[in-house]
Every structure is written in structure tokens, then in C-alpha cells.
Design a protein around this motif. Sequence first.
Motif: not given
Length: 729
Positions: A83-112
Amino acid sequence: MDMARDALVQEARELLAAMENALLEIEAEGASPEAINAIFRAAHTIKGSAGLFAFDRIVSFTHIAESMLDRVRNGTLPLDQPLMALLLECSDYIAELVDAIEARREDIEPDPERRARLEDALNALLGEPKAQVATVRQAAPEPAGQVEVESGESVSSDNWHLSLRFSQDVLRHGMDPMSFLRYLGTLGRIVHIVTLPDAMPAADEFDAESCYLGFEIDFASEVDRQTIEGVFEFVREDSDIRILPPHGKVAEYISLIGALPEPAGRLGEILVKGGALTSGELETVLARQAAEPVPAKPIGTLLVEQEMVPQAVVAAALTKQKQGEEKRAQEQKFIKVEVNKLDALIDLVGELVIAGAATNLLARKQKDPQFEEVSQALSTLVEQIRDAALTLRMVPIGEVFQRFPRVVRDISRELGKEIQLVVTGADTELDKSMVEKLSDPLMHIVRNAMDHGIESTAARVDAGKPAGGTLRLNAYHESGSIVIEVSDDGKGLDRERILKKGIERGLVQPDQILSDSEVFRLIFEAGFSTAETVTNLSGRGVGMDVVKKNIESLRGEVEILSRAGQGTTVRIRLPLTLAIIDGFQVMVGESTFVIPLELVIECVDVGGHDTRHNIVKLRGEPLPFLRLRELFDLPPADGVRESLVVVQYGQHRAGVVVDRLMGEFQAVIKPLGQLFNQVRGISGSTILGDGRVALILDVPNLIQRASRAQAALAWHGQATTTPEQTGGN
């Protein structure tokens, strides 16, 4: 909107860093309520902030993670390694979503595909809740004498009493009141609970998204008040929460009954039924309450009695007022300022420094005492403004260090090595512009240390070392510079192998005598590598030359210290700022140069000293030196009384021979431009008070040149001296 978006991105990244740190803390030290709350708080805040902007992709994903974290808080889901490993990976994926928001690409899924895999894993945990397990490390039960007990006339109950009135907006904020009660149950035993629906409106006024419930709870536990308050940390600002300790004062119960909106008789029955009060104690409480003098009525009460304002409005206003006061009392004394605004301020301060220098020069020419006095006062104020402005851009280097615990964890597992990271000096400050440029060089050095420096577990055991290796990150101030060290306790560098590779590539001569530091410096040459195998991390001969270039672009230097079998230390030395410095002004002929004042040790008259072979004997010690006239090919001058400026950078000293000493000077560092970027011995330029340009000397490079010249002279002398001559000496 853009400013709000940028603020959301910055806040989300700070929360993700806190989330990652809490997860790594749990992995290293075990689960604790504080760390688990930090993870839950980060996920909840990111979801709430993203919801304000309708960033649905991040809201929906974070909601699933938050639901799973709620079960961890309540003890229904074990926080194990998977579960620790899963949460760390979830944190990484949320960071990708935040990067997409910064790049004004929040409507595009970064890694489906990654999202689907993570959501499946989270939903599997939510769909099959496990039996109650002890996952949160609880504090050891304290002796009875440690439980909070109020002095004075007290009631007999051994239990805590909690009175909860949740905010109507608690559900809109993404909080479930029942989750707090479940979590409370993990800290002790809920002896008695009564749900109060008195605030429920009529059916036609009912709002399904509002919470109208209150709770009276009797709770048996050995924990302290702070722990119980921590349960309601996320709703404390918007809700009315009252906590009475075991054996609480009678006066507290009088205050409680008087403050709650329900009738006193009904509350008294609830308190007696739950065991908070006995019948006799309730009679005492009610009698005391009736006997107390009636205080002057607050304005809110008068407005309610005159039917001018509803009671609910007054209660909400008072609650908000109290929460506002508490929040202001606890408010952090910080404000966030955009970096470009600070840069603009520094530029203006730099121009002010130049204007101040021109004023001083004019005052000296006018020889007006009053003008000189005012000019000196102005210079003092400018210096203070300069120091204050530069301090604004100073940030702790921990901002860079905080990303390495995760890096060390992941790479050590990839390599199959046991590696512990020790960080010291994280509060050491340096200019923010340097912090941003340090990340990549440090990352490469850390990866090299883990891949090539620290041995495998088996090799360490065979060598008589502890099975686990240690990697250290350290920062400190020294001689007006900041020093950053990356050290490992691995096998150290192979001097002979590096030297052999250097000879093969023609970097050194076979008969050339080199010190250890000179040999180790060879690994900074482009394409230089002694690795037998290429890994995902290193071994291609690419990287260390880039590290050196990046550090030198910051007017710094990097050196390597290593001992076979004991480990290696890579030491980076940088100036504290890249903007404005205190300088020491010197002249050679008609050319002006500036030496950073913090690196100047002393000035010595060259006359009377033996200066043959560019070495002077200063107080019995040999000191190599350079003549700026020869270095920059300036025309010779006759009859000039030369001076020697002794400079020191780190542990190394050298001398610089000049014609005249002009004194201290505040230098605003200006870039040289691309044409002069590769010129050695110069780190920048500055504008003098009379408008002329002066070059700022690169002291580390000058010291290195002087030391090399001395070493070359010594080697040449050894090579050309015959045994007979040596004996003759």
C-alpha cells in the motif's frame, strides 16, 4: 484566473512534497497518527482546491485515494509495504495531473493506462475492506496520574465528554462526519452517543447537501486532549467542538449547558444517561446555573429576542468570529511573492548601488564636507537596503534536499542495495536562483554514488563493513561561500585506474606526477568513464563534465576527495549570491578589477620580497601568485610599486599582484555576454561610479592557475635536476 491557477499548482506541489515525506517517514519509522493525517490532509486539500476550478480529472482520482486513506485512518486498512508503494505511485500520478494543469492541458489525460491501473488497485482495496487491524501506532497508555484532570470542584465521571455541532457545509467540503466518529473509536471506546437532529429544518427547506446533526459523546480513553482535538483537525475551523476531560469542573458543565442551543433539561438527561454526570451532580449544575447573576445580554441575544435576526444567524456569526480570532492568532507570518517581482526589486537595488557609487565619487571630487557626510549616510542606507533585498531571495537548501529521500529509496530498491540517506544542514540558505540550478548536478552525483560508489550488500559484508551503505547530504557556510557535500561510505575511487584511463586518452603524460585531487579531477573530462558496464543510471561517460560546467556557471567549483575502501566526497562550493557583492577594487595600469571582498585575506607590499618563479615567502610559508598584468597581457609600466593581494577560497590560498589598491566597493554583478562566457579568470563585470566597466575576477580559477603553475615548476625542476645537482644542493 491565471494567478489563481498558478497558486493552486504551487500549493499542490508543496502538499505532494509533504505527502511524500510523510510516506517515507512511515516507511522508516512506522505509522503514526500525525503522519497519516498529513497524507490525508494533503490529498483532501488538493481535491478541494481542484474542485473550486472544476478540474474534474484530479478531483475524481484524488477522491478515490482519499476514501482509501480514510480507511487507513480508521484502522480498517493496514498500511503495509504494497500500500505504501501504491500511495507513492498515486502521489507521482497526481503530480502529473498538476503538471497538466500548469501546462493548460487539464482536459487531456496524461497517462490513461497508468490511471486505470491505479484506480483498479484503489477500488480493489475499497471494495474488499479488511477486518479491523491495528495500523496506527498509538502512544503507550499513560498512568492514571497523566490523564488530564481539572482542579477544583469536579464531577465523578472517568470519561471524556465531547459535544459536537458540525458545520452545515461539512459535506460540501468533502468531509463525512461519520468518518471522524469511526476514527475517534480507534483511540478508545465510545461509551455512549446521542444524535441530535434539532437543527433539521422543515421538509420543504431541507437541503440534502447540508449537515444538521449534532452529537453528545461519552468517550473512554487514556489519550490526552491534544490527540482528541487532532481527530477533528479538518473541521475544527467550521464546527463547534467542545471537549470536557475526565473529572471535569462543575463550572465547565454549567458553561456547556448554557452555550448549547438545546434545552438545558434535555441536555441534562443526556449527560446523566451517558454517565457524564450523576443525578446529584446535574442538580448541582442546574442550581448553580440558576443562581448565577444574569449577565448583560449580548447584542446578538437582544436581536434574537426582538425577532430581528434568527438564532441560527447569530450562532453562525459568533462561531465565525471565534474561528477568525483563533486563525489570526495561529496565522503564519509569511506571504508568497512571485519570483519575478523579487528579481525586479534586486535589479532596482543594483541600479541604486551604482547611483550611490556615482554620488560618492562626485562628493569626493567636490570636497564639500556636508555633501560627503550626506553621501556617506546614503551609502550606509543603500548597503542596508541591499542586504535586506538579497535576504528576500535566500531560501533553505532543504528545498533541493527534500526530493532525495524518494530518489534514494527508489534507486536503492532498483539496485538491490541497502542505502540509508542522512541529511544535515538543510536549513543552510543560498540564493533561490542557485537552488533551481543545483537540482540536476546533485541528482547526477547522488546516482553515481549509489550505483558505483556504494558496494552491494555481499561485497560490503566481505569487506567487513555494515551491510547497509550510508549516503550523506550536508550543507554549511564557509568563508563567505556555501559548501554542499555528497558523501558515501563505499569503495572509493580507483586512483590507478583513473590515471591509466587518462594516459590512454592523452589527458596526462605517462611520466607526469599528479596529486590525488588532480587525478580525480580527470573524471570531469567529457566522455571520461572507467565503468566496465553501462547501467540505466550511469556508465556512459556523460554527466560529470556537465556537472562541472553547471557548477562553474554559478561561479562555483567542484572537487573530489576519496580514500580507497572508505568512500568518496564530492564537494561543491558556491558563492552565496549572484547579484550584488562587496568588492575590493584594484588597478593595473588604467584597468580596474574587482575582487570579492569576502575572499581577500590581506594586502602586502611586494617590495623587499623575493618573487622569483612566481612564489613569495610570506611569514615563512611559500605562496604562489599571479601578476594580473601578465595574465591579461597589459602594457608594462616602470616605477610602479606593486602590491600583493592574498586571496583564499576554501582551504587554498594564492596571491594576486596589482599596481594600486583602491579600497572597498559595492559591485553589481553584470553578465559578460556569450562572447566572453568562456574567458577564464573572469566571473563577470560591474559598472563603476564614473560609468566605466570593471571586470570581476574569478578567484577560484586564479588560485587554481597559480597552484598549477607552482606544481608544473616543481615537476619541471625535478625532471631537469641531475642527481649530482641534487646532492650539491
